[in-house]
Design an enzyme around this catalytic site. Structure first.
Site, PDB file in Angstrom:
ATOM      1  N   ARG A   1      -1.406  -6.248  -8.455  1.00  0.00           N
ATOM      2  CA  ARG A   1      -0.281  -7.105  -8.124  1.00  0.00           C
ATOM      3  C   ARG A   1      -0.173  -8.287  -9.069  1.00  0.00           C
ATOM      4  O   ARG A   1       0.886  -8.666  -9.511  1.00  0.00           O
ATOM      5  CB  ARG A   1      -0.442  -7.651  -6.692  1.00  0.00           C
ATOM      6  CG  ARG A   1      -0.292  -6.592  -5.633  1.00  0.00           C
ATOM      7  CD  ARG A   1      -0.666  -7.149  -4.290  1.00  0.00           C
ATOM      8  NE  ARG A   1      -2.028  -7.689  -4.330  1.00  0.00           N
ATOM      9  CZ  ARG A   1      -2.615  -8.344  -3.356  1.00  0.00           C
ATOM     10  NH1 ARG A   1      -1.963  -8.574  -2.239  1.00  0.00           N
ATOM     11  NH2 ARG A   1      -3.846  -8.791  -3.475  1.00  0.00           N
TER      12      ARG A   1
ATOM     13  N   HIS B   1       0.832  -1.209   0.000  1.00  0.00           N
ATOM     14  CA  HIS B   1       0.000   0.000   0.000  1.00  0.00           C
ATOM     15  C   HIS B   1       0.864   1.256   0.000  1.00  0.00           C
ATOM     16  O   HIS B   1       0.592   2.217  -0.718  1.00  0.00           O
ATOM     17  CB  HIS B   1      -0.884   0.033   1.247  1.00  0.00           C
ATOM     18  CG  HIS B   1      -1.849  -1.099   1.374  1.00  0.00           C
ATOM     19  ND1 HIS B   1      -1.961  -1.849   2.516  1.00  0.00           N
ATOM     20  CD2 HIS B   1      -2.749  -1.616   0.495  1.00  0.00           C
ATOM     21  CE1 HIS B   1      -2.891  -2.772   2.341  1.00  0.00           C
ATOM     22  NE2 HIS B   1      -3.376  -2.658   1.126  1.00  0.00           N
TER      23      HIS B   1
ATOM     24  N   SER C   1      -2.478  -7.825   3.269  1.00  0.00           N
ATOM     25  CA  SER C   1      -2.858  -7.620   4.675  1.00  0.00           C
ATOM     26  C   SER C   1      -3.250  -8.932   5.326  1.00  0.00           C
ATOM     27  O   SER C   1      -2.931  -9.178   6.492  1.00  0.00           O
ATOM     28  CB  SER C   1      -4.025  -6.630   4.752  1.00  0.00           C
ATOM     29  OG  SER C   1      -3.627  -5.355   4.307  1.00  0.00           O
TER      30      SER C   1
ATOM     31  N   LYS D   1     -18.735  -6.548   6.939  1.00  0.00           N
ATOM     32  CA  LYS D   1     -17.614  -7.431   7.294  1.00  0.00           C
ATOM     33  C   LYS D   1     -16.629  -6.661   8.172  1.00  0.00           C
ATOM     34  O   LYS D   1     -15.866  -5.843   7.677  1.00  0.00           O
ATOM     35  CB  LYS D   1     -16.911  -7.907   6.003  1.00  0.00           C
ATOM     36  CG  LYS D   1     -15.853  -8.975   6.205  1.00  0.00           C
ATOM     37  CD  LYS D   1     -15.175  -9.274   4.878  1.00  0.00           C
ATOM     38  CE  LYS D   1     -13.714  -9.655   5.091  1.00  0.00           C
ATOM     39  NZ  LYS D   1     -12.886  -9.401   3.898  1.00  0.00           N
TER      40      LYS D   1
END
Lengths: 159, 159, 159, 159, 159, 159
Positions: C91, C18, C129, C42
């Site tokens: 990515r 990030h 993450s 969530k």
């Protein structure tokens, strides 16, 4: 509509992968046109008449297929034989995008013709004509990958 | 063989992407069974009766489709309606592998049933039922993605 | 047009991946809004205030970023801060399709807002993450993957 | 920094896909350099001057673009025009990897220059210059894929 | 079994990506055969003796590697050196399918020989010999991508 | 170095795909640790003791494997058994990226441990434990996908 389909390709030479798609298409459609592209810009390894002959030998067990050579645009050929379905086999993700691009182009220029995809059986998914040609060139054993009846034809070509 | 096909899915709710596949299948096959999976392990956002109703509204222009709810294995349903073709739409590479895995499994347990794939039209390729549900949940405008006649049904559900 | 961009995400917690995207965006745009999605459906591993704090610590070297929490639709947030550009890092191929689907949806519902993609630096391309959280949970060493100044914060959370 | 970007390509010929990227870039940046690669190793189908002319015709509605021909390394050209952003369109997964490889190479040899990617609109995602050339060669209808004002130019080339 | 492996490639020229795979293989296997394919159908940019020399220079720190040139089928070479393992590096999804196809072909024609894949380190994942050659051709800086000791050799070739 | 490898997984239950990887690894390495992850966060369908038992039955023909249950980080387990190689099977592109991410993470936190990948045989490439469980749940025929000796065990579980 005559419930037929066109299965186009180079078939240079036909492999078990192609034969799988032809056989399964012949169960779904009343007639399957196996259409060999005569690419005037890129000469194949086998003459088109030889390719026709090898497909004929390999498909003796099927009575609802027609083998023809075409050039020009595929959709023009499909219309000529009064079909409205193109059949293509998909083996891998890398096939996917080129095939879908082609199917979208064809749907744009000929909205009445649909492309249907069959997934190649896993056990044939890694076979390609170019791999067969390379094995034949180096005298490797390619007999697992093509119908038995054409093994000699291929060997002759690479003698 | 009755020249029919089965188009299975959740249709929770039906989108323009689904409708594209149904409409194009209806041009190729004499009868299209639109088969809503009643997933007992994962409850949908809309009751299955509501999903049937939304598909009916969206497919009024087609006279050769049958809309049904099924549970259990797909191949059992296909046999029950005496079809031998499953139709699936492919949108993207990520669809590809899951769909091909499923088609190989089905071909193994039911060799008489083939899966045929259509490529979703590019302009519908990014639409999914889950995206529509999320937009509806956040009061975003989802009207580009579903048939006009069911926009109100969806809004009602998320009121 | 105020030459700003919005970089949305969960940042649960912020990683070097990030930080790479934030730093490079800050070289191109006059102002970068780092926008933490407060996903009401969530719950994240870290409270949103903690995530803001960890981003602040990690971005001390940048003077043109604004860190905020938002909920609802992203395009509504982008309009609120009077920007017209969303920045996303890519990515891997698996990111690609989900990200493109989202960008097409957003372009349909908000044609004035564009999504621009940056390719994550290869050395950060495998960091996520969720991987950091899993390593922290099992007391593995995650210090290669996040800014040094937040290592203790993460350890505290998983004590 | 002059808030400009460089959009490099072969544009052999320009398609609706290219035009989409140019138009959207022109909304984000003050100036867009459309940079035609003069590939000395691989001659194109159209002379570079003709390609410039076709882009000019197609972009008449835009007043912040500059069309130029370059050879050598792209990053050298970007520096020459004092920009620090390269724009590329991504259509499909197969584009993705080649483009990312190139962007990483460029970032390594010119760390001050960033590559930003836009996702091509789905309805243009299957269009390519090579497909247009092939259709033109076989006298197929390619008019859906390129700006109307250059259809005649292309036909002339393939007469 | 002699616990050795064969790492085949063109190495035209060797890059840090290749060196990474060689070094890591040399930690797992007692002996690593670095096997340069002498492709009679496609001439390389560097003569094979030069490629051997550049690999030798680059691998001075390793005492369990053997560098050889081979032609014909890879599996024949593997048998000749009495190994039963082929090592390949995978960088990206696009490598994946071609490599797997090759490994399945090889397993079919030589079931005693296995192909093992290593994932190229992310920081080397975007490096390729062709990129190095192109940079060298245009006098760009390629020194980040190849071992320092061969930079001059490459420059000489492209003088 | 003891020339062993660790093959980790859930094996919930073991399939022909897993067995293929175990058998081929056992030809390359002196000892293969088949390591069942005891995921404390996500309970499996079969108790871990049952999974051990099913692997034992399926691997009776192999005398160089050890079956164990582990929890925590994989690299800690690999070190505990004094190995330095992790073996993973790759079936499809979708496996590829998750597996490579994991291998890069592991290489960062344990540089002495390498991950080697084998390509699953095509004929097993579409098999997954979850598919077997789903077929078993719906009383479908899953016997093509798992070793014959455990078919009854699976049926018992889903009675």
């Amino acid at each position: 509509m005559n419930n037929s389909c066109v299965y186009p390709g180079s078939f240079d030479p036909i492999t078990y992968g192609h034969l799988d798609i032809i056989t399964r298409s012949a169960k779904i459609f009343d007639k399957v046109y196996v259409a060999i592209l005569n690419n005037t810009q890129k000469k194949g390894a086998f003459p088109t008449e030889k390719r026709v002959e090898m497909i004929q030998k390999s498909c003796k067990h099927l009575d609802n297929i027609v083998i023809e050579v075409f050039d020009g645009l595929l959709v023009d050929y499909v219309r000529k034989v009064k079909s409205n379905v193109i059949i293509r086999g998909l083996r891998a993700v890398s096939d996917f995008e080129a095939e879908f691009q082609m199917s979208h182009i064809n749907l744009q220029i000929a909205p009445d013709i649909e492309t249907l995809f069959l997934s190649t059986l896993p056990k044939y998914s890694y076979i390609s004509s170019s791999m067969v040609r390379e094995l034949a060139y180096f005298k490797g054993d390619f007999s697992y990958f093509v119908p038995e009846c054409i093994v000699e034809d291929i060997k002759q070509q690479y003698k």
